[in-house]
Design a protein around this motif. Structure first.
Motif, mmCIF file in Angstrom:
data_model
loop_
_atom_site.group_PDB
_atom_site.id
_atom_site.type_symbol
_atom_site.label_atom_id
_atom_site.label_comp_id
_atom_site.label_asym_id
_atom_site.label_seq_id
_atom_site.Cartn_x
_atom_site.Cartn_y
_atom_site.Cartn_z
ATOM 1 N N ALA A 166 0.832 -1.210 0.000
ATOM 2 C CA ALA A 166 0.000 0.000 0.000
ATOM 3 C C ALA A 166 0.868 1.261 0.000
ATOM 4 O O ALA A 166 0.561 2.233 -0.700
ATOM 5 C CB ALA A 166 -0.940 -0.005 1.197
ATOM 6 N N THR A 167 1.952 1.250 0.769
ATOM 7 C CA THR A 167 2.866 2.397 0.804
ATOM 8 C C THR A 167 3.489 2.620 -0.569
ATOM 9 O O THR A 167 3.564 3.751 -1.051
ATOM 10 C CB THR A 167 3.973 2.179 1.858
ATOM 11 N N LEU A 168 3.912 1.553 -1.198
ATOM 12 C CA LEU A 168 4.524 1.649 -2.527
ATOM 13 C C LEU A 168 3.529 2.235 -3.539
ATOM 14 O O LEU A 168 3.878 3.133 -4.312
ATOM 15 C CB LEU A 168 5.006 0.269 -2.973
ATOM 16 N N LEU A 169 2.296 1.762 -3.518
ATOM 17 C CA LEU A 169 1.287 2.290 -4.431
ATOM 18 C C LEU A 169 0.994 3.761 -4.143
ATOM 19 O O LEU A 169 0.803 4.559 -5.071
ATOM 20 C CB LEU A 169 0.010 1.462 -4.353
ATOM 21 N N LEU A 170 0.948 4.129 -2.869
ATOM 22 C CA LEU A 170 0.738 5.528 -2.500
ATOM 23 C C LEU A 170 1.838 6.392 -3.101
ATOM 24 O O LEU A 170 1.567 7.417 -3.740
ATOM 25 C CB LEU A 170 0.720 5.678 -0.972
ATOM 26 N N TYR A 171 3.087 5.983 -2.926
ATOM 27 C CA TYR A 171 4.208 6.778 -3.425
ATOM 28 C C TYR A 171 4.260 6.815 -4.949
ATOM 29 O O TYR A 171 4.644 7.824 -5.529
ATOM 30 C CB TYR A 171 5.532 6.294 -2.816
ATOM 31 N N LYS A 172 3.869 5.747 -5.595
ATOM 32 C CA LYS A 172 3.830 5.764 -7.064
ATOM 33 C C LYS A 172 2.806 6.758 -7.586
ATOM 34 O O LYS A 172 2.935 7.261 -8.699
ATOM 35 C CB LYS A 172 3.521 4.360 -7.600
ATOM 36 N N GLY A 173 1.787 7.066 -6.783
ATOM 37 C CA GLY A 173 0.753 7.997 -7.196
ATOM 38 C C GLY A 173 1.078 9.461 -6.951
ATOM 39 O O GLY A 173 0.372 10.340 -7.454
ATOM 40 N N PHE A 174 2.124 9.747 -6.196
ATOM 41 C CA PHE A 174 2.496 11.137 -5.930
ATOM 42 C C PHE A 174 3.208 11.753 -7.125
ATOM 43 O O PHE A 174 4.055 11.114 -7.759
ATOM 44 C CB PHE A 174 3.441 11.239 -4.723
ATOM 45 N N SER A 175 2.891 13.002 -7.414
ATOM 46 C CA SER A 175 3.627 13.756 -8.434
ATOM 47 C C SER A 175 4.932 14.265 -7.805
ATOM 48 O O SER A 175 5.097 14.217 -6.589
ATOM 49 C CB SER A 175 2.787 14.952 -8.911
ATOM 50 N N GLU A 176 5.809 14.791 -8.620
ATOM 51 C CA GLU A 176 7.060 15.382 -8.104
ATOM 52 C C GLU A 176 6.758 16.513 -7.137
ATOM 53 O O GLU A 176 7.406 16.648 -6.099
ATOM 54 C CB GLU A 176 7.939 15.885 -9.250
ATOM 55 N N ALA A 177 5.776 17.321 -7.463
ATOM 56 C CA ALA A 177 5.418 18.444 -6.589
ATOM 57 C C ALA A 177 4.889 17.936 -5.245
ATOM 58 O O ALA A 177 5.219 18.496 -4.192
ATOM 59 C CB ALA A 177 4.380 19.329 -7.267
ATOM 60 N N GLU A 178 4.088 16.890 -5.270
ATOM 61 C CA GLU A 178 3.551 16.334 -4.021
ATOM 62 C C GLU A 178 4.659 15.726 -3.166
ATOM 63 O O GLU A 178 4.649 15.860 -1.946
ATOM 64 C CB GLU A 178 2.484 15.287 -4.325
ATOM 65 N N LEU A 179 5.615 15.080 -3.790
ATOM 66 C CA LEU A 179 6.731 14.477 -3.056
ATOM 67 C C LEU A 179 7.569 15.526 -2.329
ATOM 68 O O LEU A 179 8.145 15.259 -1.283
ATOM 69 C CB LEU A 179 7.622 13.670 -4.003
ATOM 70 N N ARG A 180 7.602 16.728 -2.869
ATOM 71 C CA ARG A 180 8.401 17.814 -2.285
ATOM 72 C C ARG A 180 7.636 18.616 -1.227
ATOM 73 O O ARG A 180 8.233 19.445 -0.541
ATOM 74 C CB ARG A 180 8.890 18.750 -3.384
ATOM 75 N N ARG A 181 6.347 18.372 -1.094
ATOM 76 C CA ARG A 181 5.559 19.135 -0.119
ATOM 77 C C ARG A 181 6.052 18.867 1.300
ATOM 78 O O ARG A 181 6.409 17.749 1.657
ATOM 79 C CB ARG A 181 4.085 18.777 -0.218
ATOM 80 N N VAL A 182 6.021 19.934 2.089
ATOM 81 C CA VAL A 182 6.471 19.870 3.477
ATOM 82 C C VAL A 182 5.297 20.215 4.381
ATOM 83 O O VAL A 182 4.559 21.166 4.123
ATOM 84 C CB VAL A 182 7.652 20.838 3.723
ATOM 85 N N GLY A 183 5.139 19.422 5.424
ATOM 86 C CA GLY A 183 4.124 19.674 6.437
ATOM 87 C C GLY A 183 4.755 19.571 7.812
ATOM 88 O O GLY A 183 5.986 19.569 7.939
ATOM 89 N N THR A 184 3.916 19.448 8.823
ATOM 90 C CA THR A 184 4.396 19.368 10.197
ATOM 91 C C THR A 184 3.885 18.092 10.848
ATOM 92 O O THR A 184 2.691 17.800 10.803
ATOM 93 C CB THR A 184 3.907 20.581 11.014
ATOM 94 N N ALA A 185 4.796 17.343 11.439
ATOM 95 C CA ALA A 185 4.457 16.148 12.217
ATOM 96 C C ALA A 185 5.361 16.127 13.436
ATOM 97 O O ALA A 185 6.560 16.417 13.330
ATOM 98 C CB ALA A 185 4.631 14.884 11.386
ATOM 99 N N SER A 186 4.796 15.816 14.578
ATOM 100 C CA SER A 186 5.554 15.802 15.836
ATOM 101 C C SER A 186 6.241 17.144 16.089
ATOM 102 O O SER A 186 7.344 17.197 16.630
ATOM 103 C CB SER A 186 6.580 14.669 15.845
ATOM 104 N N GLY A 187 5.621 18.222 15.631
ATOM 105 C CA GLY A 187 6.155 19.552 15.862
ATOM 106 C C GLY A 187 7.343 19.935 14.993
ATOM 107 O O GLY A 187 7.975 20.963 15.222
ATOM 108 N N ARG A 188 7.640 19.122 13.976
ATOM 109 C CA ARG A 188 8.800 19.388 13.108
ATOM 110 C C ARG A 188 8.389 19.323 11.646
ATOM 111 O O ARG A 188 7.448 18.616 11.281
ATOM 112 C CB ARG A 188 9.907 18.340 13.345
ATOM 113 N N ASN A 189 9.142 20.015 10.790
ATOM 114 C CA ASN A 189 8.903 19.943 9.353
ATOM 115 C C ASN A 189 9.279 18.564 8.837
ATOM 116 O O ASN A 189 10.275 17.973 9.274
ATOM 117 C CB ASN A 189 9.728 20.991 8.607
ATOM 118 N N ILE A 190 8.490 18.095 7.870
ATOM 119 C CA ILE A 190 8.775 16.809 7.226
ATOM 120 C C ILE A 190 8.198 16.850 5.813
ATOM 121 O O ILE A 190 7.097 17.359 5.608
ATOM 122 C CB ILE A 190 8.201 15.620 8.033
#
Length: 173
Positions: free
Chosen positions: A122-146
């Motif tokens: 499931a993780t592999l399929l999720l990542y195959k579906g991301f565009s280059e722009a989506e792969l570069r997106r940064v959010g916050t988890a555990s109070g840190r950028n990721i």
């Protein structure tokens, strides 16, 4: 996509050991390769070591597999939310609490490996579906950028880290 492409600020410094454990292979290839490597590794562990703890309070191989399943689900969920542009800060999780609640040692090793393989697929399929722009997106988890792509590298590196620790601390005894 390789770890050498990551920029400063795409992950917290405490993830560096997992980034290092990933190496510099291609993310999509390593998501698949590491699945097969891990299943082969577990299948070669002597039967008496599946429920072995090298010290009080340490995890068994089954606990480690369950931890890897849970962590991968959380990393993938974070990647999904961030990849889809959700800017909600995501909470951390207490891995020891998850391991205690999961009761992995009451499960059959075969079922744990089947679940791990399904989650990784499931993780592999999720990542195959991301565009280059989506792969570069940064959010916050555990109070840190990721970033989404850093989460992918961390997923593989986390698996390799625990495989190495198990080999060093459990199989050398």
């Amino acid at each position: 996509m390789r770890t050498s492409e990551l920029q400063t600020g795409e992950y917290a410094p405490y993830f560096q050991p997992y980034i290092d454990a990933f190496g510099n292979g291609d993310l999509m290839e390593e998501l698949e390769i590491s699945l097969h490597e891990f299943i082969r590794f577990v299948q070669e562990v002597p039967l008496g070591k599946h429920d072995f703890r090298y010290a009080d309070g340490k995890w068994t191989l089954k606990d480690i597999i369950q931890h890897l399943i849970d962590a991968e689900r959380i990393f993938a969920y974070r990647a999904l939310r961030i990849g889809r542009g959700d800017q909600t800060a995501l909470p951390g999780f207490e891995e020891d609490d998850y391991v205690l609640a999961a009761h992995a040692n009451e499960r059959h090793l075969k079922h744990l490996l089947e679940e791990f393989a399904a989650v990784r697929h499931a993780t592999l399929l999720l990542y195959k579906g991301f565009s280059e722009a989506e792969l570069r997106r940064v959010g916050t988890a555990s109070g840190r950028n990721i970033s989404v792509r850093a989460l992918g590298f961390i997923t593989v590196g986390h698996l390799r880290h625990h495989t190495r620790v198990f080999a060093e601390r459990y199989l050398s005894i």
